[in-house]
Design an enzyme around this catalytic site. Structure first.
Site, PDB file in Angstrom:
ATOM      1  CE  LYS A  97      -6.443   2.720   7.029  1.00 57.26           C
ATOM      2  NZ  LYS A  97      -5.824   2.315   5.761  1.00 57.26           N
TER       3      LYS A  97
ATOM      4  CG  ASN B 107      -1.871   1.183   8.964  1.00 57.86           C
ATOM      5  OD1 ASN B 107      -0.868   1.740   9.396  1.00 57.86           O
ATOM      6  ND2 ASN B 107      -1.835   0.029   8.338  1.00 57.86           N
TER       7      ASN B 107
HETATM    8  P1  NDP Z   1     -10.234   6.142  -0.112  1.00 59.40           P
HETATM    9  O1  NDP Z   1     -11.716   6.165  -0.094  1.00 59.40           O
HETATM   10  O2  NDP Z   1      -9.467   7.005   0.839  1.00 59.40           O
HETATM   11  O3  NDP Z   1      -9.736   6.557  -1.607  1.00 59.40           O
HETATM   12  C1  NDP Z   1     -10.276   5.944  -2.743  1.00 59.40           C
HETATM   13  C2  NDP Z   1      -9.573   6.469  -3.991  1.00 59.40           C
HETATM   14  O4  NDP Z   1     -10.115   5.751  -5.120  1.00 59.40           O
HETATM   15  C3  NDP Z   1      -9.798   7.943  -4.270  1.00 59.40           C
HETATM   16  O5  NDP Z   1      -8.628   8.498  -4.827  1.00 59.40           O
HETATM   17  C4  NDP Z   1     -10.926   7.927  -5.309  1.00 59.40           C
HETATM   18  O6  NDP Z   1     -10.882   9.033  -6.179  1.00 59.40           O
HETATM   19  C5  NDP Z   1     -10.575   6.692  -6.099  1.00 59.40           C
HETATM   20  N1  NDP Z   1     -11.720   6.103  -6.781  1.00 59.40           N
HETATM   21  C6  NDP Z   1     -12.671   5.303  -6.241  1.00 59.40           C
HETATM   22  N2  NDP Z   1     -13.561   4.954  -7.202  1.00 59.40           N
HETATM   23  C7  NDP Z   1     -13.154   5.548  -8.356  1.00 59.40           C
HETATM   24  C8  NDP Z   1     -13.651   5.552  -9.693  1.00 59.40           C
HETATM   25  N3  NDP Z   1     -14.755   4.876 -10.033  1.00 59.40           N
HETATM   26  N4  NDP Z   1     -12.963   6.249 -10.637  1.00 59.40           N
HETATM   27  C9  NDP Z   1     -11.846   6.924 -10.295  1.00 59.40           C
HETATM   28  N5  NDP Z   1     -11.332   6.962  -9.049  1.00 59.40           N
HETATM   29  C10 NDP Z   1     -11.976   6.273  -8.084  1.00 59.40           C
HETATM   30  O7  NDP Z   1      -9.840   4.625   0.040  1.00 59.40           O
HETATM   31  P2  NDP Z   1      -8.399   4.025   0.474  1.00 59.40           P
HETATM   32  O8  NDP Z   1      -7.345   4.816  -0.221  1.00 59.40           O
HETATM   33  O9  NDP Z   1      -8.321   3.875   1.932  1.00 59.40           O
HETATM   34  O10 NDP Z   1      -8.495   2.556  -0.123  1.00 59.40           O
HETATM   35  C11 NDP Z   1      -8.378   2.312  -1.523  1.00 59.40           C
HETATM   36  C12 NDP Z   1      -8.213   0.833  -1.736  1.00 59.40           C
HETATM   37  O11 NDP Z   1      -6.980   0.413  -1.182  1.00 59.40           O
HETATM   38  C13 NDP Z   1      -9.302  -0.012  -1.055  1.00 59.40           C
HETATM   39  O12 NDP Z   1      -9.910  -0.786  -2.059  1.00 59.40           O
HETATM   40  C14 NDP Z   1      -8.573  -0.910  -0.096  1.00 59.40           C
HETATM   41  O13 NDP Z   1      -9.024  -2.245  -0.183  1.00 59.40           O
HETATM   42  C15 NDP Z   1      -7.147  -0.845  -0.594  1.00 59.40           C
HETATM   43  N6  NDP Z   1      -6.184  -0.985   0.504  1.00 59.40           N
HETATM   44  C16 NDP Z   1      -5.346  -2.046   0.467  1.00 59.40           C
HETATM   45  C17 NDP Z   1      -4.423  -2.234   1.460  1.00 59.40           C
HETATM   46  C18 NDP Z   1      -3.526  -3.424   1.405  1.00 59.40           C
HETATM   47  O14 NDP Z   1      -2.842  -3.674   2.405  1.00 59.40           O
HETATM   48  N7  NDP Z   1      -3.458  -4.153   0.307  1.00 59.40           N
HETATM   49  C19 NDP Z   1      -4.294  -1.285   2.592  1.00 59.40           C
HETATM   50  C20 NDP Z   1      -5.192  -0.163   2.504  1.00 59.40           C
HETATM   51  C21 NDP Z   1      -6.108  -0.041   1.503  1.00 59.40           C
HETATM   52  P3  NDP Z   1     -11.486  10.481  -5.763  1.00 59.40           P
HETATM   53  O15 NDP Z   1     -10.452  11.089  -4.856  1.00 59.40           O
HETATM   54  O16 NDP Z   1     -11.604  11.168  -7.069  1.00 59.40           O
HETATM   55  O17 NDP Z   1     -12.795  10.201  -5.078  1.00 59.40           O
END
Ligand code: NDP
Length: 285
Positions: free
Chosen positions: A73, A94
């Site tokens: 992305k 995206n």
């Molecule tokens: P990223 O990897 O960029 O970000 C993940 C985020 O989740 C970070 O802020 C991370 O925190 C946090 N996180 C993950 N695990 C934990 C945990 N155990 N405890 C606390 N914080 C946690 O992923 P994306 O933002 O790209 O995607 C996130 C979700 O969004 C995905 O599951 C995806 O399926 C969904 N999504 C849905 C879309 C839709 O159209 N419905 C479109 C795009 C995404 P930290 O920064 O601290 O690591």
């Protein structure tokens, strides 16, 4: 004579699904079939080192555009001709659209979320809590801010990532951004209107994944949203409903970003229900 097709593709499949079928392909192709659109949407897995070649290939073959997901992305921006405004603000793309032979980067994730939110409330003047600071959180927070949110609290485990998103909100949008480090159980402020899980917690197969959130702080007046599309009824959605909150599942965001993408590529306003039903058939209701 074989039919001529315009090929669309997302460059990498992104969602974990129990079925072999890619959900975005299934959803977009269902809309193409329903509306008789003479195009195909295919899924290609592209290694990071080959991204530039893949984009040049798509351009050379005259594709209408493509989606890209993690890990492309941000990296894809270097290979595009220009960026639309919100993609430039969010710093991620995206959805790529061919316009007059040039590839333009759009971000439809946050717009898809805001469209979904508007079915329940106007974001204007509302106070938001967003869990997460990754790609989905950036898109949701920036588009909500551009749609008139008054204040957005970013709650994130990694403080550097969280603060970076807050700085983006404060510097590039009219909303006020605040950061809360997510190092203990979070209690939602009484005046919060909309609470969103934009982390990957709860995504299949982690279906019992729970946010470290004090459920007693959820009030029935709040809207609780989840970006997780699979499963649609996450633990957060079920617990928020049990507390009387109105809820929005991640299917709405996924469907709406698809609707916006198809409009960009083909000019056709597709029927969202066709896409949603196809996803429900894959993920369950
Ligand atoms: P990223 O990897 O960029 O970000 C993940 C985020 O989740 C970070 O802020 C991370 O925190 C946090 N996180 C993950 N695990 C934990 C945990 N155990 N405890 C606390 N914080 C946690 O992923 P994306 O933002 O790209 O995607 C996130 C979700 O969004 C995905 O599951 C995806 O399926 C969904 N999504 C849905 C879309 C839709 O159209 N419905 C479109 C795009 C995404 P930290 O920064 O601290 O690591």
């Amino acid at each position: 004579m074989p039919e001529t097709h315009n090929f669309l593709s997302q460059l990498v499949g992104s969602f974990a699904v129990p079925a072999a079928e890619n959900p975005t392909v299934a959803m977009v192709e269902a809309a193409f079939a329903h509306h008789g659109i003479d195009a195909r949407y295919i899924n290609c897995e592209v290694a990071p080192a080959d991204l530039g070649a893949a984009v040049r290939g798509a351009k050379a073959m005259g594709w209408l555009g493509f989606n890209c997901s993690i890990p492309h992305k941000i990296a894809v921006i270097a290979h595009l001709d220009s960026l639309a405004e919100s993609a430039a603000t969010i710093g991620a793309v995206n959805c790529v659209v061919r316009r007059q032979g040039r590839l333009v980067g759009e971000n439809t994730d946050g717009k898809g979320f805001v469209e979904s939110l508007r079915t329940l409330a106007d974001p204007k003047g509302k106070t938001f809590i967003v869990f997460g600071a990754g790609g989905a959180a950036r898109a949701v927070a920036v588009e909500s801010a551009l749609a008139g949110a008054s204040a957005i609290t970013i709650v994130n485990r990694d403080p550097a990532r969280g603060r970076e998103l807050v700085a983006l909100i404060n510097d590039k949008t009219p909303a006020r951004g605040d950061f809360v480090a997510w190092d203990k159980t979070y209690r939602a402020a009484e005046d919060a209107d909309i609470l969103i899980n934009a982390t990957s917690i709860g995504l299949f197969p982690d279906v019992e994944g729970r946010l470290d959130l004090d459920l007693a702080s959820l009030r029935p007046a709040m809207i609780v949203a989840d970006v997780i599309p699979n499963p649609p009824r996450t633990l957060l959605i079920r617990e928020a409903q049990a507390r009387g909150c109105r809820t929005l599942d991640g299917l709405g965001m996924l469907v709406n970003q698809g609707v916006i993408g198809v409009k960009h590529w083909t000019g056709v306003d597709v029927e969202p229900g066709v896409m949603r039903r196809r996803l429900v058939a894959l993920f369950g209701a």
